[in-house]
Design a protein around this motif. Sequence first.
Motif, mmCIF file in Angstrom:
data_model
loop_
_atom_site.group_PDB
_atom_site.id
_atom_site.type_symbol
_atom_site.label_atom_id
_atom_site.label_comp_id
_atom_site.label_asym_id
_atom_site.label_seq_id
_atom_site.Cartn_x
_atom_site.Cartn_y
_atom_site.Cartn_z
ATOM 1 N N ILE A 43 0.771 -1.378 0.011
ATOM 2 C CA ILE A 43 -0.041 -0.120 -0.041
ATOM 3 C C ILE A 43 0.921 1.360 0.003
ATOM 4 C CG2 ILE A 43 -1.803 1.477 1.428
ATOM 5 C CD1 ILE A 43 -2.898 -1.401 2.338
ATOM 6 N N GLY A 48 1.880 1.030 -8.654
ATOM 7 C CA GLY A 48 0.535 1.094 -9.170
ATOM 8 C C GLY A 48 0.898 0.965 -10.673
ATOM 9 N N GLN A 98 4.978 10.903 -8.134
ATOM 10 C CA GLN A 98 4.362 10.355 -9.035
ATOM 11 C C GLN A 98 4.915 10.443 -10.603
ATOM 12 O OE1 GLN A 98 0.042 10.886 -7.180
ATOM 13 N NE2 GLN A 98 -0.020 9.394 -9.084
ATOM 14 N N ASP A 116 -2.852 5.189 -9.319
ATOM 15 C CA ASP A 116 -3.583 4.236 -8.586
ATOM 16 C C ASP A 116 -4.353 3.267 -9.779
ATOM 17 O OD1 ASP A 116 -5.383 6.080 -9.036
ATOM 18 O OD2 ASP A 116 -6.367 6.045 -7.552
ATOM 19 N N THR A 117 -4.880 3.915 -10.849
ATOM 20 C CA THR A 117 -5.709 3.262 -12.084
ATOM 21 C C THR A 117 -5.083 3.386 -13.146
ATOM 22 O OG1 THR A 117 -7.248 5.051 -12.159
ATOM 23 C CG2 THR A 117 -7.769 3.420 -10.815
ATOM 24 N N PRO A 229 -0.695 -3.698 -13.466
ATOM 25 C CA PRO A 229 0.119 -2.911 -12.597
ATOM 26 C C PRO A 229 1.711 -3.057 -12.651
ATOM 27 C CG PRO A 229 -1.818 -4.002 -11.451
ATOM 28 C CD PRO A 229 -1.607 -4.500 -12.759
#
Length: 452
Positions: A43, A48, A98, A116-117, A229
């Motif tokens: 997490i 991701g 990121q 995250d996606t 991912p």
Amino acid sequence: MESPPLTDDTVRLALVGQVLRRRWRLLAALAVLGALVGAGASILFSPGYKTTSGVLLQGPRQADELLTQAEIATASVVLDRAAAVLPWHPSGADLKKQVSASVAQSNVVTITVSADTAEHAQQLADQVAQQYVKYSTQLATNSADASVQLAQEQRESLRQQVKLTTEKISDLAKNVGGNLTVESVQVRTQLEGLKTSLEQAINDLNQADLATGIGNTVVLGPSQRPTSPAAPTMTQFVAGGAVLFFLVGVFGHLFTARADRRLRGEPEIASALGAPILAGVDVATPQGDRLPAKGLFGKVRRLLGGDRPWVLPPVATSADEVNRDIRYRRVLARLATGPADVLLLVADDDETGRLAAAQLAELADRLSVPLRVFEYSAERPTVPDATADSGVLVVLASGTRTAWQLVRLAEACTDGGQEIVGAVLTHAVRPAEPEKPEPAAEAPEKALAGSA
């Protein structure tokens, strides 16, 4: 046929086999704990979904300038503008972690983003690339006032030079006749030189015009939407954590066994005490070699199988009570030729030794043998002072004391004037299960009735 000698590798494999066989519950619990830790780490550290976007820098570039452009691509202004346009409204500070940029060959700035996606990753890469192009163009426009003016002056000067040179060539060409005289040859030579100067001026003008296109940046195309991912994924974190904790458990057991200095062989124990081993006795305990489950920690330890030693051979089933009683009688018989007053020493933390000492004292009381039990502190052993014709008998379980602990016990006996007449080693055993009574034979009348 002789068995092959044991090597270090054979011993290590045997120890690993014992760990896997006797502590599999604890190792399984450690693997589950490692998997949970890996899931939590994923997490925080899982990247991701990742994708990239490329921006082409037109014109010749220096290496330092390319690195500067990569820094501009991750500037706070670019990230804040991209965050304001994105539909999920992140902050520029969040995007700082990121987004990264690097310079590839052929003047291409590669922007790598993670989200995250997959949809967010694609949108973020496209927006950062677009905002970078806009901001880079804005910087080039704002900082080019003086340089643009200087370039324009240079271009104008070059154009004037080209114009004057062209007019001079035209004038000379009109005055040159068709005769091949010395003067005509000189004129033609001058014309060729002027023509060369004109070409050089034109080339310089082209280079100046080309330099004005350095600030142009172009996005090579939309970024690709990732299909899976990026590594390391949550599955990899979970698997890695489980394997890591499992191996830590195995190597922890091996390290503990290697660091264990408790004596288990009779020659080593006798040498440390400076006294012979009189006998070895069995102590039947309901739990065998298991440690008592005291409190919550003890219950958890028993549930995980950590309440019994794994480096020792499995506990054997006890013989009947008569055979155990014979061994205790042999110990008392060997003491008959020794001192008249025997002090039985047993450590306060040795449960098996205390049970054996109690049985010896009970049997000695029945046989009218003078025997006293004294429990000493395992940390700081002290022994009562000697009396007339007295001696000490040490009762201890195998594998519970190190050589230095036994040496300290022997020194305590020497300080008290006590002589160690011998030692008795105890071994925990499981009591034998009672035999089930055989079914009684049926009466002859019932057998005959059944046959009829």
